[in-house]
Design a protein around this motif. Structure first.
Motif, PDB file in Angstrom:
ATOM      1  N   HIS A 132       1.864 -12.666 -28.111  1.00  0.00           N
ATOM      2  CA  HIS A 132       2.013 -13.314 -26.811  1.00  0.00           C
ATOM      3  C   HIS A 132       1.485 -14.745 -26.889  1.00  0.00           C
ATOM      4  N   GLU A 147       4.812  -4.972 -24.958  1.00  0.00           N
ATOM      5  CA  GLU A 147       6.231  -5.308 -24.902  1.00  0.00           C
ATOM      6  C   GLU A 147       7.027  -4.713 -26.057  1.00  0.00           C
ATOM      7  N   THR A 185       8.002 -11.397 -27.781  1.00  0.00           N
ATOM      8  CA  THR A 185       6.789 -11.432 -28.577  1.00  0.00           C
ATOM      9  C   THR A 185       7.107 -11.889 -29.982  1.00  0.00           C
ATOM     10  N   VAL A 192       6.640 -12.278 -21.104  1.00  0.00           N
ATOM     11  CA  VAL A 192       5.867 -11.861 -22.277  1.00  0.00           C
ATOM     12  C   VAL A 192       4.798 -12.883 -22.618  1.00  0.00           C
TER      13      VAL A 192
END
Length: 984
Positions: free
Chosen positions: A255, A76, A450, A184
């Motif tokens: 995450h 991400e 994140t 995410v």
């Protein structure tokens, strides 16, 4: 010389294997059937099974090993561009409709959010079919228009031209569009299965798990209390304990992950199907099955679980005897390939490594599942609905000049606005940035991004990290190729041979302008294309002759000394290609305008035959080549690659790129076949890389932002089968590359200021490294590039991280891109040469050429020792044969210092005396120390054990004077006659 060729042929073989890959590393599709106790079939399904054994190529050369690198794919922090680069910054947003009247949105920002603070344009195109992202280089003297950006994204025709959106509220809507790419945070199911349980009802009915299952849960994450939990909850109740009182939670590489553990979810004695548990685990895309029992017990099959939503099962078994975990992955057939591939065997004795591998595998698996038709079609419908709804809401403002401005060029918005509207524009931009920063902070606190990797990660060594090869390289590089551990470089000052830590040696002067070259060590050949235009030619040299000139320090060759090295019929050549997999012959195809000239050099494949042929070859290497045929094309080729056929007899092919197409040319007949047509107005051909999947030829076609893989099947009669197949795939780069290098499992794209690293099998992004003033120099074996900064490793989280979420720092009030300060007048940025070892990328430890073309460095001893200087080679991984060869050569040199040769029987007798002396600490200490120093110097090279050249050690000087030279050979014999020497 022959020995150097033999050892370097392994490196040559590695250069060939770099273009070979196999999807079998990622499992094979099987039909799995589940039956009841009576044997009747209950369910069946097709799953790709990964067990770490299928597709494992066992014919690697001795001394090699296969490593599995663990990377998050499409991370991400590389893919969530709008959140990372746009929010909280001054940027432009545009709206328009394409030729089919479908609305689209375009966002553009000038950002330097990278490790080198290099300004770059990041652009996102939002369309009903998905988002497209590209990165464009920044130039302070060249403006960039919206039309040129959309053209780079293959959008040239519009029903309504794009207009800029000034309202700051548009940032909220665009953030919602980006969130459609996927969450995410992740939720994974964990199902406990006892030995012998074969149905999902039995597995879901387990009230508690075993001790090994509890240790496994503790390895996955932390036990948290659900009531009052403020973090990511993964659909669990955090108010009334209706989904249990506790659960397993962790944070991995930014995450948040919540595990739905079957034994922690509510259990009902009356409900045999345990609907409450199935409601959560059955709706998870990925589920871990922890199965008790021995390997001989009935194995789990995905068809045992009745779920239309779960696409991936990870089967985990624990072995108490060796305290290890075994992993097996089942993926529904429609799920695209995802990594990392399982090691062989898939057994993990290091529990933290196992945890990292499992979590990365599961995260990558869920991302891959979202690309299946089941999920991608739903996401596309949602995205289409959101874009159309947003466009309809803006329709009333499209005709109001105060809110919308038809502005094609946005480059003037960033620095300054006209004086009449400057204050108004500054106020609008300040409000725009303030709202964007508030949105970014809110998104971070909510947990939809994140976590801050800077606080929860550590820097680990990555395969693509570079090593400094040559500092302060002042010359302009035209082309280069590796020669052993050295680099043969064509520069504006001539042809130079460069080695790490040694001064460069000039091979040819600057009158010889080489534009393209190939160093073929196994064939003792240097092939080069010189000059330009009508005067260009292909030259062929013997490497042994070039090396001899270097060693004897003869006069440096010039253009006029190479007349006998010109290959006939190649005048006017603007491009050439050679076959990378050298079989029974070397093939050269030279492009002279729209004509292809095929030239071959015959030689035998065995090492003995090569030795004989090289020693008895004619004086001029040109005489070994023979003209075969000429092939006419419709246009001059821009890119050309040779593809080896399966038999090599009338089925070799030439891939050429010209106009808007890639074609395949049959070398034997000259017939051409359309391989791929490019459907764009402008095409920038980059490369056509020959790759071989399980021995079958394929091509990686690279142009513009696109990379297409096309499998080329053998010729059927006179025509190759080039029709589309299920094995073909394509992906897009974020920036237009000028060169692409394949090193399985990676494919690297080189741009003017970045290296983009993806996986060959699926095109997923792994890492993007920003490298200022980047220029690829050579890539046949190790990858060499020139830049002002190296490629460093990425910071990734590993093992367990702190579960509590760190709050993001509050952004500053108003931020503009800070462009790098201009260098002082006359100051030139320092450029260095860097190397990325190919063995690091492909995950194999490969034997390297023993000798460098440059003279070996010498370490001299004091005259009192009575021993001449010993040549010390580079500290390289040496094979068993190479060690023995060095030992034999050094022993002969040392024995040659004696007045008389020592017979073998006498040597053996004295060897026994030495052995007895070694057993006596009073007699053997001095001699053992001396001989160790000799051996250390011979093998270690430039290590810290270089005692022979030091004079500061009084004991060493005393030992040299005390012991006679004749004592050294016996000690060396006692070591060299051993079966192998432990270099460690």
């Amino acid at each position: 010389l022959m020995k150097r060729f033999y050892s370097s042929s392994v490196s040559e073989d590695l250069g060939c294997r770099r273009g070979e890959f196999s999807r079998k590393h990622y499992g094979s599709v099987e039909l799995l059937i589940s039956s009841d106790a009576d044997g009747a079939i209950q369910r069946a399904g097709r799953f790709r099974v990964e067990n770490g054994s299928s597709g494992e190529n066992m014919d690697y050369a001795p001394g090699t090993w296969h490593r599995t690198d663990v990377h998050l794919e499409n991370p991400e922090y590389h893919t969530r561009w709008y959140l990372k680069y746009f929010l909280g910054k001054v940027h432009q947003n545009y709206v328009g409709t394409d030729a089919e009247k479908n609305p689209f949105f375009l966002s553009v920002v000038l950002s330097e959010h990278n490790n080198q603070r290099i300004p770059q344009y990041h652009s996102i195109l939002w369309r009903r079919t998905g988002t497209q992202k590209i990165c464009l280089p920044y130039s302070p003297t060249k403006t960039l228009s919206v039309k040129s950006i959309l053209s780079a994204m293959s959008l040239d025709k519009f029903e309504k031209s794009p207009r800029e959106i000034f309202h700051p509220e548009i940032q909220k809507d665009l953030l919602v569009l980006e969130e459609q790419e996927g969450s995410v945070n992740f939720k994974f199911g964990v199902l406990y299965a006892k030995d012998g349980q074969l149905t999902d009802d039995e597995m879901f009915s387990n009230e508690t798990g075993s001790e090994s299952f509890q240790r496994f849960l503790h390895l996955l994450g932390d036990t948290i209390t659900l009531k009052g939990w403020s973090g990511y909850r993964g659909g669990l109740d955090t108010k009334n304990d209706t989904t249990g009182t506790s659960s397993i939670y962790t944070v991995f590489q930014g995450h948040e992950i919540m595990f739905h553990v079957s034994t922690m979810l509510p259990y009902s004695r009356e409900n045999k199907q345990q609907v409450e548990r199935k409601r959560h685990i059955g709706n998870d895309i990925v589920t871990i099955i922890f199965q008790e029992g021995e390997e001989s017990s009935p194995a789990f099959k995905p068809s045992m679980i009745r779920s239309h939503f779960t696409h991936i099962f990870a089967l985990v078994r624990y072995n108490k005897q060796n305290d290890s975990y075994r992993l097996k992955i089942f993926s529904e057939e429609s799920v695209p390939l995802f990594g990392p591939p399982l090691p062989s065997p898939p057994v993990f004795t290091n529990h933290q490594e196992f945890r990292d591998f499992v979590l990365v595998k599961l995260i990558n698996g869920e991302k891959a599942t979202l690309e299946t038709p089941t999920f991608s079609q739903k996401r596309q419908r949602t995205l289409d609905m959101l874009i159309r709804s947003l466009y309809q809401d803006m329709m009333p403002d499209l005709h109001k000049g105060n809110n919308m401005l038809n502005r094609r060029s946005f480059s003037d918005v960033l620095p300054e606005s006209p004086k009449s509207t400057r204050k108004k524009e500054e106020a609008r931009q300040a409000e725009f940035v303030r709202l964007g920063q508030a949105l970014k902070l809110k998104t971070t606190v909510k947990g939809d991004t994140t976590a801050n990797l800077a606080t929860t990660s550590f820097c680990k060594k990555e395969p693509w990290e570079s090593q400094s090869f040559c500092s302060n390289f002042p010359h302009e590089v035209v082309c280069a190729d590796s020669w052993g551990q050295s680099l043969l470089v064509s520069t504006d000052a001539g042809i130079l041979l460069i080695d790490d830590g040694q001064p460069s040696v000039q091979v040819f002067d600057k009158t010889l302008q080489i534009k393209q070259m190939n160093v073929l060590e196994a064939l003792d050949l240097l092939i080069a294309r010189t000059d330009k235009g009508k005067d260009s030619r292909i030259l062929v040299f013997r490497l042994s002759a070039v090396q001899k000139d270097i060693e004897t320090k003869k006069i440096i060759r010039s253009k006029y000394d190479c007349r006998e090295n010109k290959l006939e019929r190649t005048k006017g050549c603007h491009l050439y290609a050679i076959n990378t997999h050298h079989g029974s012959e070397l093939r050269i195809v030279a492009a002279i305008r729209n004509k292809l000239l095929l030239v071959t050099k015959k030689y035998n494949s065995s090492n003995t035959s090569i030795s004989t042929s090289l020693l008895s070859s004619p004086a001029s290497p040109v005489e070994q080549f023979q003209y075969i045929r000429e092939i006419c094309l419709s246009d001059p080729p821009v890119v050309m690659t040779l593809v080896d056929g399966p038999t090599g007899d009338s089925d070799n092919m030439i891939c050429v790129a010209y106009r808007h197409q890639f074609d395949l040319i049959n070398e034997s007949t000259g017939e051409s076949y359309r391989l791929h047509h490019v459907e764009t107005n402008r095409v920038n051909f980059v490369a056509a890389i020959d790759v071989y999947e399980d021995g079958e030829a394929g091509l990686l076609l690279c142009y513009n932002y696109v990379c297409q893989y096309r499998k080329v099947y053998p010729f059927s009669g006179h025509s190759p089968l080039v029709q589309p197949s299920a094995y073909d795939f394509h992906f897009s780069w974020n920036q237009v590359p000028y060169a692409v290098v394949c090193a399985f499992p990676y494919v690297l794209a080189f741009t003017t200021d970045s290296i983009e690293i993806r996986l060959v099998v699926n095109g997923n992004l792994v890492h993007t490294a920003v490298v200022p003033e980047l220029q690829l120099v050579a890539s046949r074996s190790d990858i060499y590039f020139k830049a002002t900064a190296a490629v460093s490793g990425s910071c990734d989280s590993s093992s367990k991280e702190i579960s509590s979420k760190s709050s993001a720092q509050t952004p500053t009030a108003y931020e503009k891109p800070e462009l790098p300060l201009p260098s002082l007048e006359g100051e030139v940025p320092c450029k260095n040469l860097y190397k990325i070892p190919l063995s690091n990328l492909v995950g194999r430890s490969i034997e390297r050429p023993l000798k460098s073309p440059l003279a070996p460095k010498v370490i001299t001893t004091t005259p009192s020792s009575g021993i001449t200087s010993l040549p010390v080679l580079h500290s390289l991984p040496l094979s068993r044969m190479e060690i023995k060869e060095i030992a034999t050569r050094t022993r002969k040199e040392l024995l040659g210092l004696l007045d008389e040769p020592i017979p073998k029987t006498e040597s053996a007798q004295k060897l026994k005396k030495v052995s007895r002396r070694q057993s006596d600490p009073k007699q053997g200490a001095v001699r053992s120390t001396s001989s160790d120093r000799i051996i250390s110097s011979s093998f270690e090279g430039y290590s810290e054990r270089r005692h022979l050249s030091t004079s500061s050690d009084p004991d060493t000087s005393a030992n040299r004077e005390e012991n006679s030279p004749s004592s050294y050979p016996f000690q060396l014999i006692s070591l060299y006659d051993e079966d192998i020497i432990d270099l460690k």
